[in-house]
Design a protein around this motif. Structure first.
Motif, PDB file in Angstrom:
ATOM      1  N   ASN A   3     -11.322  -9.739   6.248  1.00 46.23           N
ATOM      2  CA  ASN A   3     -10.814  -9.007   5.082  1.00 46.23           C
ATOM      3  C   ASN A   3     -11.327  -9.718   3.829  1.00 46.23           C
ATOM      4  O   ASN A   3     -10.791 -10.747   3.425  1.00 46.23           O
ATOM      5  N   ALA A   4     -12.355  -9.166   3.214  1.00 46.50           N
ATOM      6  CA  ALA A   4     -13.092  -9.900   2.181  1.00 46.50           C
ATOM      7  C   ALA A   4     -12.521  -9.761   0.773  1.00 46.50           C
ATOM      8  O   ALA A   4     -13.107 -10.281  -0.176  1.00 46.50           O
ATOM      9  N   HIS A   5     -11.392  -9.090   0.608  1.00 52.65           N
ATOM     10  CA  HIS A   5     -10.742  -9.065  -0.713  1.00 52.65           C
ATOM     11  C   HIS A   5      -9.292  -8.634  -0.585  1.00 52.65           C
ATOM     12  O   HIS A   5      -8.973  -7.627   0.042  1.00 52.65           O
ATOM     13  N   GLY A   6      -8.433  -9.411  -1.226  1.00 47.72           N
ATOM     14  CA  GLY A   6      -7.034  -9.033  -1.285  1.00 47.72           C
ATOM     15  C   GLY A   6      -6.273  -9.896  -2.261  1.00 47.72           C
ATOM     16  O   GLY A   6      -6.794 -10.873  -2.818  1.00 47.72           O
ATOM     17  N   HIS A   7      -5.038  -9.502  -2.485  1.00 44.53           N
ATOM     18  CA  HIS A   7      -4.073 -10.261  -3.293  1.00 44.53           C
ATOM     19  C   HIS A   7      -2.845 -10.373  -2.398  1.00 44.53           C
ATOM     20  O   HIS A   7      -1.913  -9.569  -2.495  1.00 44.53           O
ATOM     21  N   ALA A   8      -2.874 -11.358  -1.504  1.00 47.13           N
ATOM     22  CA  ALA A   8      -1.942 -11.365  -0.371  1.00 47.13           C
ATOM     23  C   ALA A   8      -0.478 -11.331  -0.785  1.00 47.13           C
ATOM     24  O   ALA A   8       0.324 -10.598  -0.210  1.00 47.13           O
ATOM     25  N   ALA A   9      -0.105 -12.119  -1.783  1.00 48.89           N
ATOM     26  CA  ALA A   9       1.315 -12.205  -2.152  1.00 48.89           C
ATOM     27  C   ALA A   9       1.858 -10.891  -2.704  1.00 48.89           C
ATOM     28  O   ALA A   9       3.080 -10.714  -2.796  1.00 48.89           O
ATOM     29  N   MET A  10       0.976  -9.966  -3.044  1.00 50.16           N
ATOM     30  CA  MET A  10       1.432  -8.688  -3.588  1.00 50.16           C
ATOM     31  C   MET A  10       2.050  -7.786  -2.528  1.00 50.16           C
ATOM     32  O   MET A  10       2.456  -6.652  -2.834  1.00 50.16           O
ATOM     33  N   THR A  11       2.172  -8.273  -1.283  1.00 46.46           N
ATOM     34  CA  THR A  11       2.994  -7.534  -0.318  1.00 46.46           C
ATOM     35  C   THR A  11       4.405  -7.314  -0.857  1.00 46.46           C
ATOM     36  O   THR A  11       5.044  -6.306  -0.537  1.00 46.46           O
ATOM     37  N   LEU A  12       4.882  -8.256  -1.681  1.00 48.81           N
ATOM     38  CA  LEU A  12       6.239  -8.113  -2.223  1.00 48.81           C
ATOM     39  C   LEU A  12       6.333  -7.009  -3.269  1.00 48.81           C
ATOM     40  O   LEU A  12       7.446  -6.649  -3.693  1.00 48.81           O
ATOM     41  N   LEU A  13       5.193  -6.462  -3.694  1.00 45.94           N
ATOM     42  CA  LEU A  13       5.191  -5.325  -4.633  1.00 45.94           C
ATOM     43  C   LEU A  13       4.765  -4.036  -3.945  1.00 45.94           C
ATOM     44  O   LEU A  13       4.510  -3.031  -4.612  1.00 45.94           O
ATOM     45  N   ARG A  14       4.712  -4.062  -2.630  1.00 38.07           N
ATOM     46  CA  ARG A  14       4.301  -2.872  -1.871  1.00 38.07           C
ATOM     47  C   ARG A  14       5.206  -1.689  -2.188  1.00 38.07           C
ATOM     48  O   ARG A  14       6.426  -1.756  -2.069  1.00 38.07           O
ATOM     49  N   GLY A  15       4.609  -0.589  -2.627  1.00 38.60           N
ATOM     50  CA  GLY A  15       5.372   0.626  -2.887  1.00 38.60           C
ATOM     51  C   GLY A  15       6.142   0.632  -4.193  1.00 38.60           C
ATOM     52  O   GLY A  15       6.870   1.581  -4.486  1.00 38.60           O
ATOM     53  N   SER A  16       5.959  -0.416  -5.006  1.00 43.62           N
ATOM     54  CA  SER A  16       6.733  -0.497  -6.253  1.00 43.62           C
ATOM     55  C   SER A  16       6.094   0.269  -7.399  1.00 43.62           C
ATOM     56  O   SER A  16       6.757   0.581  -8.386  1.00 43.62           O
ATOM     57  N   SER A  17       4.788   0.560  -7.275  1.00 39.25           N
ATOM     58  CA  SER A  17       4.054   1.170  -8.385  1.00 39.25           C
ATOM     59  C   SER A  17       3.100   2.206  -7.813  1.00 39.25           C
ATOM     60  O   SER A  17       2.038   1.866  -7.284  1.00 39.25           O
ATOM     61  N   GLU A  18       3.471   3.451  -7.921  1.00 35.12           N
ATOM     62  CA  GLU A  18       2.724   4.508  -7.243  1.00 35.12           C
ATOM     63  C   GLU A  18       2.192   5.551  -8.224  1.00 35.12           C
ATOM     64  O   GLU A  18       2.719   5.738  -9.313  1.00 35.12           O
ATOM     65  N   ASP A  19       1.108   6.207  -7.783  1.00 35.44           N
ATOM     66  CA  ASP A  19       0.584   7.415  -8.427  1.00 35.44           C
ATOM     67  C   ASP A  19       0.191   7.211  -9.887  1.00 35.44           C
ATOM     68  O   ASP A  19       0.509   8.023 -10.765  1.00 35.44           O
ATOM     69  N   ALA A  20      -0.517   6.105 -10.144  1.00 36.61           N
ATOM     70  CA  ALA A  20      -1.008   5.823 -11.495  1.00 36.61           C
ATOM     71  C   ALA A  20      -2.460   5.356 -11.409  1.00 36.61           C
ATOM     72  O   ALA A  20      -2.829   4.670 -10.456  1.00 36.61           O
ATOM     73  N   PRO A  21      -3.289   5.699 -12.403  1.00 35.96           N
ATOM     74  CA  PRO A  21      -4.660   5.189 -12.427  1.00 35.96           C
ATOM     75  C   PRO A  21      -4.677   3.693 -12.735  1.00 35.96           C
ATOM     76  O   PRO A  21      -3.679   3.126 -13.203  1.00 35.96           O
ATOM     77  N   LEU A  22      -5.816   3.049 -12.501  1.00 35.88           N
ATOM     78  CA  LEU A  22      -5.909   1.594 -12.526  1.00 35.88           C
ATOM     79  C   LEU A  22      -5.340   0.971 -13.797  1.00 35.88           C
ATOM     80  O   LEU A  22      -4.486   0.084 -13.724  1.00 35.88           O
ATOM     81  N   GLN A  23      -5.830   1.398 -14.970  1.00 34.27           N
ATOM     82  CA  GLN A  23      -5.420   0.715 -16.199  1.00 34.27           C
ATOM     83  C   GLN A  23      -3.910   0.850 -16.453  1.00 34.27           C
ATOM     84  O   GLN A  23      -3.236  -0.123 -16.797  1.00 34.27           O
TER      85      GLN A  23
END
Length: 447
Positions: free
Chosen positions: A80-100
């Motif tokens: 897995n060549a890219h990730g932000h592992a600790a962001m599992t704790l934010l899974r599902g917290s921020s949905e349906d928005a463009p990147l910026q």
């Protein structure tokens, strides 16, 4: 199907032979077999001794413990060549928005409130459990408190690259880029000779790092032979910002600074011109494709087929769970293959064998570990996974490569070995305390 004689083994006896109906070496070499039927892998001291037809290997190593896996596929561990592992704790917290908007209105405010050492420790523990269960044996991480991540990866027995963050504004880990360099270089010294952990430099993006800092990153990368991990050309809005700030694209800006090279790991790259592809190919830049995150944030479609045709090594990353929701590299490889077919309007684009190669050997090459892992070859580390093909969705099984890519997911993984140590045995963790991790996740949810 093609058969293979066992590789000429390193000297010595084997400790274990793993036998399975199908072995996928993922060597990517001309005349190498794509599939070995009734195959086996012999291992000793964390190293692959031989790969090939089962019976000759069993006869060669009669002293070895024999593990026979019926109706399983053996293949290299996924990278897995890219990730932000600790962001599992934010899974599902921020949905349906463009990147910026996702970053500035949702993720960054949440991080400012919650991210600290305990957040990163608990978050990466969840991520590593999820990745082991999905067959990921090596991963690249780019997040705050990389020293915590490295400590936990060692504890879990995984291979990992941690890119220490360089960003121009204050964040949870550093007051400014100068402190980021100071702490990151100390971490590099700590793991300088570690066989499992690499420390890379992690400029967040071209638009969030000053030119003097980019020049400093180039200097340190050349002096230390350290990789550089950066979000690059993630979407059209980023290109517009770079044009406004520098009068050119992010790729051209990095080229002018001198940062294009084999140590540069460019993540996302949904926007790239033929001229920029030529620059990448000439400099041997590594590209990390994150199809699920790109699609979920509507960032764009990476022209993977064209980049590979230009001679660029492209591999896969899941990105963080906040922009993907799952850390499943086989699912990522499948979506990458399907998106390439759609983008090219060509059903033959990015076939299953190529997608699996990107998820294994290609990822290892991008992280600078191609000589160590990424394929089942005698002399490489015994980073191996087994997939259980007994489920109804795998029946009937005509083509194990297609079956692994298009009908498997991390849920099919039954066994995981890293450096010969079994971290997942018939679906059960051997190092990781699953109940402790689940309890931690529930605690953070309640907060």
């Amino acid at each position: 199907m093609p058969q293979s004689s066992p590789e000429k083994p390193p000297a010595g006896s084997a400790e274990r032979v793993i036998r399975a109906p199908w072995v996928l070496p993922c060597q990517g070499a001309q005349n190498a077999p794509d599939v070995i039927t009734d195959g086996a892998v012999a291992i000793a001291d964390g190293q692959i001794m031989a790969v090939g037809e089962a019976q000759p290997i069993i006869d060669r190593y009669p002293e070895a413990d024999l593990l026979t896996l019926g109706d399983h596929v053996l293949m290299p561990g996924l990278v897995n060549a890219h990730g932000h592992a600790a962001m599992t704790l934010l899974r599902g917290s921020s949905e349906d928005a463009p990147l910026q908007a996702w970053l500035t209105e949702q993720i960054w405010p949440l991080e400012a409130k919650w991210v600290d050492e305990s957040f990163c420790r608990d978050g990466i523990r969840i991520a590593m459990a999820e990745m082991v269960r999905a067959g990921i044996t090596s991963f690249a991480d780019m997040y705050y408190f990389p020293e915590i991540g490295a400590e936990e990866a060692k504890r879990a027995g995984l291979r990992a690259q941690f890119a220490f963050p360089v960003i121009e504004f204050p964040n949870a880990w550093s007051r400014d880029s100068e402190e980021g360099f100071h702490k990151g270089l100390a971490l590099y010294d700590q793991y300088r000779n570690d066989p499992f952990i690499d420390i890379a430099v992690g400029p967040h993006a071209v638009y969030s790092v000053t030119e003097p800092d980019l020049q400093k990153i180039l200097m340190y990368s050349e002096e230390l032979d350290a990789n550089i991990h950066i979000h690059l050309h993630e979407n059209a809005a980023e290109l517009a910002e770079n044009e406004s700030r520098y009068g050119t694209s992010g790729i051209h800006h990095l080229h002018e600074v001198g940062l294009l090279g084999p140590r540069l790991q460019a993540v996302h790259v949904t926007q790239i011109t033929p001229e920029e592809m030529a620059l990448f190919a000439e400099a041997n830049v590594q590209v990390v494709h994150c199809p699920t995150s790109n699609a979920k944030l509507a960032s764009g479609t990476s022209p993977v087929t064209a980049m590979r045709a230009a001679g660029i090594n492209v591999c896969f990353g899941t990105d963080g769970a906040a922009s993907n929701n799952v850390l499943d590299l086989l699912a990522e490889a499948r979506l990458g293959s399907l998106m390439a077919k759609l983008e090219q309007n060509n059903a033959a684009a990015l076939p299953a064998a190529d997608a699996l190669d990107m998820a294994t050997r290609g990822g290892a090459a991008a992280l600078g570990r191609a000589e160590q892992t990424g394929s089942l070859v005698a002399g490489k580390a015994a980073d191996i996974i087994a997939l259980d093909m007994r489920a109804i969705r795998h029946q009937p099984l005509y083509d194990p490569i297609a079956q692994v890519l298009h009908t498997s997911s991390g849920n099919s993984v039954s066994h995981v070995w890293v450096n010969g140590e079994c971290l997942l045995e018939d679906g059960v963790f051997t190092r990781i305390d699953e109940q402790e991790i689940l309890q931690s996740a529930r605690s953070w949810q309640q907060r």
